[in-house]
Design a protein around this motif. Structure first.
Motif, PDB file in Angstrom:
ATOM      1  N   LEU A   1      82.363   2.231  79.769  1.00  0.00           N
ATOM      2  CA  LEU A   1      81.914   1.450  78.536  1.00  0.00           C
ATOM      3  C   LEU A   1      83.167   0.966  77.956  1.00  0.00           C
ATOM      4  O   LEU A   1      83.217  -0.330  77.216  1.00  0.00           O
TER       5      LEU A   1
ATOM      6  N   GLU B   1      84.101  -3.109  77.001  1.00  0.00           N
ATOM      7  CA  GLU B   1      83.916  -3.747  75.699  1.00  0.00           C
ATOM      8  C   GLU B   1      85.384  -4.063  75.088  1.00  0.00           C
ATOM      9  O   GLU B   1      85.474  -5.055  74.246  1.00  0.00           O
TER      10      GLU B   1
ATOM     11  N   CYS C   1      72.572   5.284  71.070  1.00  0.00           N
ATOM     12  CA  CYS C   1      72.824   4.236  71.934  1.00  0.00           C
ATOM     13  C   CYS C   1      74.167   4.185  72.315  1.00  0.00           C
ATOM     14  O   CYS C   1      75.009   4.962  71.613  1.00  0.00           O
ATOM     15  N   GLY C   2      74.496   3.264  73.314  1.00  0.00           N
ATOM     16  CA  GLY C   2      75.954   3.453  73.358  1.00  0.00           C
ATOM     17  C   GLY C   2      77.060   4.656  73.550  1.00  0.00           C
ATOM     18  O   GLY C   2      76.247   5.525  74.439  1.00  0.00           O
ATOM     19  N   SER C   3      78.083   4.950  73.104  1.00  0.00           N
ATOM     20  CA  SER C   3      78.867   5.851  73.399  1.00  0.00           C
ATOM     21  C   SER C   3      78.048   7.346  72.747  1.00  0.00           C
ATOM     22  O   SER C   3      78.142   8.247  73.138  1.00  0.00           O
ATOM     23  N   ALA C   4      77.333   7.247  71.654  1.00  0.00           N
ATOM     24  CA  ALA C   4      76.458   8.154  71.131  1.00  0.00           C
ATOM     25  C   ALA C   4      75.580   8.690  72.209  1.00  0.00           C
ATOM     26  O   ALA C   4      75.357   9.995  71.994  1.00  0.00           O
TER      27      ALA C   4
ATOM     28  N   GLN D   1      80.913  13.944  67.930  1.00  0.00           N
ATOM     29  CA  GLN D   1      79.778  13.729  68.398  1.00  0.00           C
ATOM     30  C   GLN D   1      79.437  14.924  69.334  1.00  0.00           C
ATOM     31  O   GLN D   1      78.364  15.581  69.341  1.00  0.00           O
TER      32      GLN D   1
ATOM     33  N   VAL E   1      75.055  -1.630  64.577  1.00  0.00           N
ATOM     34  CA  VAL E   1      74.028  -2.712  64.877  1.00  0.00           C
ATOM     35  C   VAL E   1      72.765  -2.661  64.096  1.00  0.00           C
ATOM     36  O   VAL E   1      71.779  -1.659  64.561  1.00  0.00           O
TER      37      VAL E   1
ATOM     38  N   VAL F   1      71.724  10.868  67.348  1.00  0.00           N
ATOM     39  CA  VAL F   1      73.072  10.779  67.365  1.00  0.00           C
ATOM     40  C   VAL F   1      73.587   9.428  66.964  1.00  0.00           C
ATOM     41  O   VAL F   1      73.121   8.359  67.536  1.00  0.00           O
TER      42      VAL F   1
ATOM     43  N   GLN G   1      77.009   7.302  64.764  1.00  0.00           N
ATOM     44  CA  GLN G   1      78.137   7.311  64.043  1.00  0.00           C
ATOM     45  C   GLN G   1      77.865   6.723  62.613  1.00  0.00           C
ATOM     46  O   GLN G   1      77.911   7.383  61.584  1.00  0.00           O
ATOM     47  N   SER G   2      77.292   5.431  62.604  1.00  0.00           N
ATOM     48  CA  SER G   2      76.978   4.779  61.583  1.00  0.00           C
ATOM     49  C   SER G   2      75.749   5.249  60.587  1.00  0.00           C
ATOM     50  O   SER G   2      75.711   5.217  59.412  1.00  0.00           O
ATOM     51  N   GLY G   3      74.742   5.750  61.424  1.00  0.00           N
ATOM     52  CA  GLY G   3      73.700   6.042  60.615  1.00  0.00           C
ATOM     53  C   GLY G   3      72.748   5.292  60.303  1.00  0.00           C
ATOM     54  O   GLY G   3      71.665   5.173  59.571  1.00  0.00           O
TER      55      GLY G   3
HETATM   56  C1  F6R Z   1      80.922   1.875  71.917  1.00  0.00           C
HETATM   57  C2  F6R Z   1      80.378   1.892  70.558  1.00  0.00           C
HETATM   58  C3  F6R Z   1      78.905   1.771  70.609  1.00  0.00           C
HETATM   59  C4  F6R Z   1      78.183   2.628  69.652  1.00  0.00           C
HETATM   60  C5  F6R Z   1      76.766   2.402  69.600  1.00  0.00           C
HETATM   61  C6  F6R Z   1      75.985   3.420  68.553  1.00  0.00           C
HETATM   62  O1  F6R Z   1      82.292   2.277  71.871  1.00  0.00           O
HETATM   63  O2  F6R Z   1      80.887   2.168  69.711  1.00  0.00           O
HETATM   64  O3  F6R Z   1      78.275   1.665  71.832  1.00  0.00           O
HETATM   65  O4  F6R Z   1      78.249   3.869  69.922  1.00  0.00           O
HETATM   66  O5  F6R Z   1      76.503   1.058  69.036  1.00  0.00           O
HETATM   67  O6  F6R Z   1      76.419   3.110  67.427  1.00  0.00           O
HETATM   68  P1  F6R Z   1      76.114   4.453  66.163  1.00  0.00           P
HETATM   69  O7  F6R Z   1      76.695   5.683  66.631  1.00  0.00           O
HETATM   70  O8  F6R Z   1      76.496   3.767  64.981  1.00  0.00           O
HETATM   71  O9  F6R Z   1      74.665   4.450  66.250  1.00  0.00           O
END
Ligand code: F6R
Length: 368
Positions: A240, A244, A56-59, A163, A365, A102, A104-106
């Motif tokens: 993006l 944001e 999602c998003g940046s990932a 990433q 999220v 992919v 960040q938070s997992g």
């Molecule tokens: C944009 C941003 C979000 C996250 C997205 C996925 O700056 O931070 O778009 O990239 O919510 O989050 P993770 O990588 O944690 O799954």
């Protein structure tokens, strides 16, 4: 704790060279790319015949960047999908499919549900994650951790660059397993990645002009971003970040689509950020983008051009020129994204917003 910075995000932008170096460290051992955890056999990796990247998003943008490298290196079809769309389609998956998740938070709910859906259909799942022991890596067959360190700013910066690097390592690992890249080629690609922290550091040393530009653009109504090839996902990521952080209307386009609609948006004074490819690496694409810039400039756009240093052909068409060091084409997103992060942060600060905590957004999220 913010290391003298006003916001975590600004500190995290500065930390990007380390985030990249730490992500690469330990992944090239005795001439081979190694993952952190691998619960599937080398044979399984060799038998992969299709790759999906879900995120999602940046990932997700990091996956769009990686598609160019993974297809090029592995000769496998790679599809990059928003996790929230993937799981509600009926994707064609079997045990020879590798799904790269992919996050960040997992803990992102959509991505987690996407891998559950994939695993239920026997696909192998490889997680690229920045958080040790999070749910997504726990439920995956293989894991490669990004070592960006904790990311506090809600908008992803250093995790995004990490990433991209990690996704590239995944591509090299598959290429190595399949034999589509010889050991010396894998070694060379890895060495090129290892040169990137220094290149990013160089970009960071030149961003003062980007900051000044950000303050000038604070009252703009909208900003458009254009790119081609790997510059296209960079344009999406730049847009993006601006949405944001600065709550400004921003859109990224594939430059080749300009004539198919977006050029109608161009009006006097509209800032348009263009991510240029290298004039040496991709001469044909470069020429096409120069022509795009001249067209939008002729229609009154204020052109803000991110180009390789020494790229003289683009200069006449750039109202503002942001130079980045020359790096191999596939690695350009690692340098060209950085000025866009700085630009978005600076526009947001000039508008008086807290860049660490953009309104309505959460760092992780965990609901769909
Ligand atoms: C944009 C941003 C979000 C996250 C997205 C996925 O700056 O931070 O778009 O990239 O919510 O989050 P993770 O990588 O944690 O799954």
């Amino acid at each position: 704790e913010k290391g003298g910075h006003e916001y975590f995000m600004l500190k995290e932008i500065e930390e990007q060279p380390d985030a990249l170096a730490n992500t690469l460290r330990g992944h090239f051992v005795d001439g081979r790319i190694v993952l952190d955890e691998q619960r599937v056999s080398d044979q399984d990796l060799r038998d992969v015949d299709k790759v999906f990247v879900v995120a999602c998003g940046s990932a997700y943008h990091s996956g769009l960047v990686a598609k160019y490298a993974i297809e090029h290196w592995t000769r496998l079809p790679v599809e990059v999908e928003l996790a929230s769309e993937f799981r509600y389609r009926d994707p064609v998956l079997d045990r020879a499919t590798l799904v790269v998740a992919v996050s960040q938070s997992g803990e992102t709910a959509d991505t987690l549900e996407a891998i559950r859906h994939a695993r239920a259909q026997k696909a192998r799942v490889l997680a690229v994650c920045n958080t040790n022991g999070a749910q997504i890596p726990r439920e995956s067959d293989a894991v490669l951790y990004t070592h960006a360190g904790p990311e506090i700013g809600v908008a992803s910066t250093k995790a995004f660059l990490a990433q991209i690097a990690a996704n590239y390592l995944v591509g090299l690992a598959i290429a190595q397993a399949r034999g589509t890249k010889y050991a010396d080629e894998v070694a060379r690609e890895f060495a090129e990645l290892e040169a990137m922290p220094a290149a990013v550091k160089q970009v960071l040393s030149t961003v003062d002009t980007v900051r000044a530009l950000g303050r000038e653009l604070a009252d703009s109504k909208a900003v458009l971003f254009l790119g081609r090839h790997v510059g296209y996902p960079v344009a999406l990521e730049g847009a993006l970040k601006l949405k944001e952080l600065a709550y400004m209307h921003a859109e990224g386009f594939a430059a080749g689509e300009l004539k198919h609609g977006p050029i109608a948006l161009i009006e006097d004074g509209l800032p348009v950020v263009v991510v240029m490819p290298s004039p040496k690496g991709r001469a044909v694409l470069h020429a096409k983008l120069v022509s795009n810039i001249s067209e939008i400039q002729a229609r009154g756009a204020r052109t803000i051009v991110i180009a390789e240093e020494g790229d003289e052909t683009v200069r006449p068409f750039a109202d503002e020129l942001i130079e980045v060091p020359a790096v191999p084409t596939l690695l350009q997103p690692l340098v060209s994204t950085v000025p866009l992060q700085v630009l978005a942060a600076e526009i947001a600060r000039a508008r008086g917003y807290d860049v660490d905590k953009p309104r309505n957004l959460a760092k992780s999220v965990t609901v769909e």
